[in-house]
Design an enzyme around this catalytic site. Structure first.
Site, short mmCIF file in Angstrom:
data_model
loop_
_atom_site.label_atom_id
_atom_site.label_comp_id
_atom_site.label_asym_id
_atom_site.label_seq_id
_atom_site.Cartn_x
_atom_site.Cartn_y
_atom_site.Cartn_z
N HIS A 221 0.09 2.49 -9.76
CA HIS A 221 1.43 2.70 -9.30
C HIS A 221 1.46 3.89 -8.46
O HIS A 221 0.22 4.69 -8.32
CB HIS A 221 2.43 2.85 -10.32
CG HIS A 221 2.48 4.29 -11.43
ND1 HIS A 221 1.79 4.13 -12.58
CD2 HIS A 221 2.47 5.42 -10.99
CE1 HIS A 221 1.70 5.37 -12.86
NE2 HIS A 221 2.23 6.23 -11.96
N ASN B 209 -5.68 11.95 11.02
CA ASN B 209 -5.29 12.42 12.30
C ASN B 209 -6.50 13.06 12.96
O ASN B 209 -6.76 14.23 12.57
CB ASN B 209 -4.10 13.36 12.31
CG ASN B 209 -3.04 12.37 12.06
OD1 ASN B 209 -2.48 11.46 12.81
ND2 ASN B 209 -2.27 12.77 10.88
N GLU C 63 -3.74 3.44 1.48
CA GLU C 63 -3.84 3.44 3.04
C GLU C 63 -4.18 5.08 3.44
O GLU C 63 -3.17 5.86 2.91
CB GLU C 63 -2.73 3.30 3.63
CG GLU C 63 -3.14 3.26 5.44
CD GLU C 63 -1.71 3.13 6.21
OE1 GLU C 63 -1.80 3.28 7.37
OE2 GLU C 63 -0.73 2.76 5.66
N HIS D 253 0.72 -1.50 -0.07
CA HIS D 253 0.02 -0.04 -0.16
C HIS D 253 0.73 1.18 -0.10
O HIS D 253 2.01 1.21 0.20
CB HIS D 253 -0.97 0.03 1.07
CG HIS D 253 -0.32 -0.09 2.50
ND1 HIS D 253 -0.21 -1.06 3.47
CD2 HIS D 253 0.40 1.22 3.26
CE1 HIS D 253 0.33 -0.40 4.57
NE2 HIS D 253 0.71 0.87 4.49
N GLU E 259 7.77 0.71 4.69
CA GLU E 259 6.95 -0.23 6.01
C GLU E 259 7.21 -1.57 5.37
O GLU E 259 6.80 -1.88 4.21
CB GLU E 259 5.57 0.18 6.12
CG GLU E 259 4.85 -0.49 7.26
CD GLU E 259 3.49 -0.33 7.63
OE1 GLU E 259 3.10 -0.64 8.58
OE2 GLU E 259 2.85 0.43 6.59
N HIS F 237 4.47 6.83 3.46
CA HIS F 237 5.24 5.62 3.05
C HIS F 237 4.76 4.79 2.02
O HIS F 237 3.53 4.87 1.46
CB HIS F 237 5.36 4.77 4.56
CG HIS F 237 4.31 4.18 4.97
ND1 HIS F 237 3.79 4.91 6.09
CD2 HIS F 237 3.57 3.04 4.44
CE1 HIS F 237 2.60 4.14 6.47
NE2 HIS F 237 2.45 2.98 5.34
N ARG G 113 9.03 19.19 -2.79
CA ARG G 113 8.84 18.09 -3.75
C ARG G 113 9.46 16.86 -3.23
O ARG G 113 10.45 16.71 -2.66
CB ARG G 113 9.20 18.49 -5.28
CG ARG G 113 8.49 19.38 -5.68
CD ARG G 113 8.63 19.47 -7.38
NE ARG G 113 10.16 19.30 -7.72
CZ ARG G 113 10.33 18.80 -9.09
NH1 ARG G 113 9.28 18.59 -9.53
NH2 ARG G 113 11.57 18.90 -9.37
N HIS H 299 2.51 11.29 -7.27
CA HIS H 299 1.09 10.86 -7.35
C HIS H 299 0.88 9.29 -7.41
O HIS H 299 1.71 8.56 -7.17
CB HIS H 299 0.57 11.29 -8.97
CG HIS H 299 1.38 10.48 -9.83
ND1 HIS H 299 2.70 11.25 -10.37
CD2 HIS H 299 1.56 9.40 -10.42
CE1 HIS H 299 3.08 10.34 -11.48
NE2 HIS H 299 2.24 9.13 -11.55
N GLU I 275 6.78 3.78 -9.42
CA GLU I 275 7.49 4.45 -10.34
C GLU I 275 8.54 5.50 -9.67
O GLU I 275 8.17 6.07 -8.75
CB GLU I 275 6.37 5.08 -11.29
CG GLU I 275 6.86 6.40 -12.40
CD GLU I 275 6.13 7.33 -12.67
OE1 GLU I 275 6.54 8.16 -13.74
OE2 GLU I 275 4.67 7.44 -12.42
#
Length: 313
Positions: free
Chosen positions: A165, A70, A66, A14, A300, A254, A90, A94, A227
């Site tokens: 991707h 918060n 995911e 994810h 992760e 992540h 940056r 995307h 990518e």
């Protein structure tokens, strides 16, 4: 639980971004709440009968998004998300979905009131579009067939969509390719060189149940690819770095790879000399680890429950 680890069993599970949206046909597969820490996690993916990971366990899937919420940010007028595409922050670029009929899919998104960073008719590249989610994150839209074949088609079937991707920018292509291929065990499926524009794109992923791809072949119908975008010359710029999304201002968090044996995979990473954000033994959460890639992006590492005898959460 597996006694060894095999990169052939790894999956790009994810990508974490911060805000819920579901108009693109993604299904909510699981919600995890952590009220003591004041955040919730929402895991979304494509789950129609024809979807790549239909019916699979959450951690045995590819191409999830995911969403992290918060508590209280929705009521804070000063809270803003870093979408990864604005200087000097940056880094992440995307997420991307591939669709059956791109013209019809883009029209459906526009009709729903969503804004675009780039419509199909904008600029020279008439085969891709970028929609904006409510937080301003870019969502690339690509077609699974050539645009000439879908011109004039008015219908689109969400059941055919793929979470194709996630794009991140990298300073040094060679270092990043070595990390994702040799350390994370991914395969390089396709390279796109845009020499006149001064950048290359590298598409990597795991073969898994989706099967092998001849290098340079079509990847539009796959899920769970990564990518890497390399802008020529950044590797030579002293002090140059990309924003990892976790330092302020926050946004992208992540990518995540699920593995057959969490402990053995982490032992392997340790032996390869990776940099860690969080080892398995750090903190309260002993069921996740975070490796740092050459640009400092968090990766992760979680257990694929198909190879385990207990649930992750």
């Amino acid at each position: 639980m597996a006694s060894t680890t095999d990169v052939k069993n790894f999956k790009l599970n994810h990508t974490m971004i911060l805000k819920f949206y579901n108009h693109l046909g993604l299904s909510l597969l699981k919600k995890l709440s952590f009220p003591d820490a004041k955040f919730d996690l929402y895991f979304l993916g494509y789950d129609a009968p024809g979807a790549v990971s239909h019916g699979k366990n959450l951690w045995d899937r590819e191409g999830l998004i995911e969403l992290t919420h918060n508590y209280g940010t929705e009521n804070d007028p000063e809270y803003k998300i870093n979408n990864g595409n604005v200087e000097p922050y940056r880094g992440f670029g995307h997420t991307c979905i591939s669709v059956d009929n791109i013209q019809a899919a883009c029209q459906r998104i526009e009709d729903a009131g969503y804004k675009f960073q780039k419509k199909l008719t904008d600029g020279k590249m008439r085969h891709i579009a970028f929609a904006l989610d409510p937080d301003g994150y870019w969502v690339e839209i690509i077609g699974q067939r050539p645009v000439e074949e879908t011109e004039g088609v008015r219908e689109t079937d969400l059941g055919t969509y793929r979470m194709n991707h996630t794009m991140i920018r990298v300073k040094d292509a060679e270092r990043s390719l070595e990390f994702y291929r040799e350390v994370m065990g991914m395969k390089l499926f396709r390279t796109h060189e845009a020499k006149e524009a001064g950048f290359n794109l590298y598409f990597l992923g795991y073969e898994g149940e989706q099967g092998a791809v001849v290098e340079g072949g079509d990847t539009a119908k796959r899920e769970g690819l990564l990518e890497l975008t390399w802008n020529y010359g950044t590797e030579k710029e002293e002090g140059f770095s990309y924003h990892d999304g976790n330092k302020g201002p926050q946004g992208f968090g992540h990518i995540c790879v699920s593995v057959d044996s969490l402990e053995k995979a982490c032992e392997r990473f340790e032996g390869l000399g990776v940099s860690w954000k969080k080892r398995l033994t750090d903190g309260r959460m002993k069921n996740v680890a975070f490796v740092l890639d050459p640009d400092g992006y968090w990766v992760e590492i979680v257990q694929n429950e198909r190879f385990a005898d207990k649930a992750n959460f």
